[in-house]
Each structure stands twice: as C-alpha cells, then as structure tokens.
Design a protein around this motif. Structure first.
Motif, short mmCIF file in Angstrom:
data_model
loop_
_atom_site.label_atom_id
_atom_site.label_comp_id
_atom_site.label_asym_id
_atom_site.label_seq_id
_atom_site.Cartn_x
_atom_site.Cartn_y
_atom_site.Cartn_z
N THR A 169 0.84 -1.20 0.00
CA THR A 169 0.00 0.00 0.00
C THR A 169 0.87 1.24 0.00
O THR A 169 1.84 1.34 0.76
N VAL A 170 0.55 2.21 -0.86
CA VAL A 170 1.32 3.43 -0.95
C VAL A 170 0.38 4.61 -1.19
O VAL A 170 -0.64 4.47 -1.89
N THR A 171 0.72 5.76 -0.60
CA THR A 171 0.01 7.00 -0.87
C THR A 171 0.92 7.93 -1.64
O THR A 171 2.07 8.19 -1.23
N GLU A 173 1.36 11.72 -3.74
CA GLU A 173 0.87 13.07 -4.03
C GLU A 173 1.24 13.41 -5.46
O GLU A 173 2.35 13.13 -5.91
N TYR A 212 -4.03 13.66 -3.55
CA TYR A 212 -3.45 12.47 -2.93
C TYR A 212 -4.23 11.23 -3.39
O TYR A 212 -5.46 11.26 -3.47
N THR A 213 -3.48 10.15 -3.65
CA THR A 213 -4.09 8.89 -4.06
C THR A 213 -3.42 7.75 -3.31
O THR A 213 -2.19 7.72 -3.20
N THR A 214 -4.23 6.82 -2.80
CA THR A 214 -3.71 5.63 -2.13
C THR A 214 -4.00 4.40 -2.97
O THR A 214 -5.14 4.19 -3.39
N ARG A 216 -3.37 0.07 -3.38
CA ARG A 216 -2.97 -1.22 -2.82
C ARG A 216 -2.95 -2.24 -3.94
O ARG A 216 -3.96 -2.45 -4.61
N SER A 222 -8.35 5.18 -2.49
CA SER A 222 -8.94 6.51 -2.33
C SER A 222 -8.19 7.49 -3.22
O SER A 222 -6.98 7.35 -3.43
N ASP A 223 -8.91 8.47 -3.72
CA ASP A 223 -8.32 9.42 -4.66
C ASP A 223 -9.05 10.74 -4.57
O ASP A 223 -10.29 10.77 -4.54
N ASN A 252 -13.48 6.49 -4.21
CA ASN A 252 -13.13 5.61 -3.10
C ASN A 252 -13.55 4.18 -3.41
O ASN A 252 -14.62 3.94 -4.00
#
Length: 260
Positions: A169-171, A173, A212-214, A216, A222-223, A252
């Motif tokens: 998992t990474v977030t 920017e 920001y976007t996460t 997995r 989420s975006d 999401n």
C-alpha cells in the motif's frame, strides 16, 4: 471513473492523440493484481465550479458507482466486466481491458488512450513509471504531453507520501501545472447575471492541480484531485470577463455489493 461525459471515464473511447505511455510500473504497490475471481467496486463524484465577479456562481456535479469483475485473469491484458451507474441515468455494462499497464483503455473492443483523471487502477500515462523500489519522500517527474480529463498538457511531480511494504500500500501526491485547454471541454460557458444568461467563449489560462491517491496492489483505494485555473470569458455584449474555475474529483473503493 469520474466524468461528466458518457460513457464513464474508464469506458471513454477517446480519439485525441496522446503521447506514448511509459512502461508499466514494477513496484508491487503500484502493479495491478487482477487475480481470478476478484471483484472491485468504487464510488465517485466530480464537481465543476466557475466564478466571475458580478455573476451567479455556476456549479455542476455528477456521481455514481462501478463494479469490476475479473473475467479472465490469464489473458493479456486481463479481461474485466464493468457494471456502472451514474446517478439519475440508466445503468450500463460492458467488457473492459487495460493494455499497456493501464495506459490504454478498451471498452467492448474499442481501445483509446486512458486520459481519465482517476479510475480503477494505476495509470502510467498520467502517473509515469516509478522506481521498482519505493520509499517515502522519493519523487519523479511526469511529462503529460496532451490534454486529459482534469488538465492540459503539462508537467507533474509525483511524491511518495506514505508506504506500507507489507500490505503493498502506498500514498502518492501528484502536483502539476500546464497551459491550455482540457480534454473534451466545450468552448462556451454560460453565466447568469441579474437573471439574464450570457454565453461566453472560454479562453483558458494556467492550470494547477494537486491531490493524494492511495493504491494497494495497483488498485485505487482513495483518490482526490483538485484542479484550479484562471479563465478569460469573452462576450459580444460584455467584452472580456476575468473568471476562475475549480474542478475536483473524489473516488473511493467500496464493497462490491454496495455498487448494485
């Protein structure tokens, strides 16, 4: 999948040329994991807002849901089925494939560059090719060579904000700037003053976007992305009017059963 136009953003059969995409990401957190029997769902919305002194603020919104099911995980690219619904409009469905690591999008056999601002999975056309090994604080630059859903051609910096290697998992920017028109935008905009509508020609200025976007396993959890720009609006009756435009998207992941 966020779009004012139909069909939905992951379905769009766009005809405008876009620069060749980078190779698919190799970092596990950004590599889509489409396993046999997997299903994914998301809920999305987009808002468009135009403001000019002395005029009523013009706001438009759209929202909806989508469900993706892996039909054939062994094919190259993987074949998916999408069932989607924009609120207030009839439901739709079709076959989806994401070749070139997601840089292109195919809907019912028709393929085009993937220029959607957000969607199901990592898109190297807008996000670029990251290092194979990620770490917080690192960044890379992406040259976006043609207009896309929420911006013009421009330069974007992607930064790793947070990382959990154990769960892939990474977030990230993303922040960028560019000049000119966005993809598929209409040349005219209508604003109302004192109860009277005025149709004006849009002359876009400089755009700035940030969000920001996460991810997995390469799938968007989420975006959010906000794009702002200056506009000059030209009217035969009013001459030139300075304006500002703001658009933002939200997407999401959600349980698949909630998308029905």
């Amino acid at each position: 999948m966020i779009s004012i136009r139909l069909p939905c953003v992951l379905l769009a059969a766009l005809s405008l040329p876009v620069a060749a995409a980078a190779a698919p990401a190799t970092a596990p957190a950004l590599t889509p994991a489409f396993r046999a029997g997997a299903s994914f769902g998301n809920v999305f919305s987009r808002t468009i807002d135009v403001q000019a002194p002395g005029f009523d603020e013009a706001v438009r919104r759209i929202s909806g849901t989508a469900t993706y099911r892996v039909v054939d995980a062994a094919s190259a690219p993987v074949r998916l089925r999408i069932d989607y619904r924009y609120d207030g409009r009839p439901a739709g469905s079709g076959a989806v494939a994401l070749p070139d690591g997601g840089a292109s999008n195919c809907y019912d056999g028709k393929c085009a560059p993937n220029t959607d601002a957000s969607g199901l999975a990592y898109n190297p056309r807008l996000w670029g090719t990251p290092p194979a090994t990620l770490k917080p604080g690192q960044h890379w630059t992406v040259e976006i060579a043609a207009p896309w859903e929420l911006g013009p051609a421009g330069r974007q910096t992607v930064t790793v904000v947070a990382l959990d290697p154990a769960s892939h998992t990474v977030t990230l920017e993303r922040e960028g700037n560019g000049e000119g028109a966005w993809l598929d935008e209409k040349p005219q905009v209508t604003l109302t003053r004192a109860g009277h509508p005025y149709e004006m020609t849009r002359q876009p200025g400089r755009t700035h976007w940030q969000g920001y976007t996460t991810f997995r396993d390469g799938i968007v959890l989420s975006d959010e992305l906000v794009s702002t720009r200056t506009l000059t609006l030209v009217s035969p009756q009013l001459g030139r009017v300075d304006a500002a435009e703001r658009q933002y998207i939200l997407l999401n992941a959600m349980p698949v059963e909630d998308a029905r």
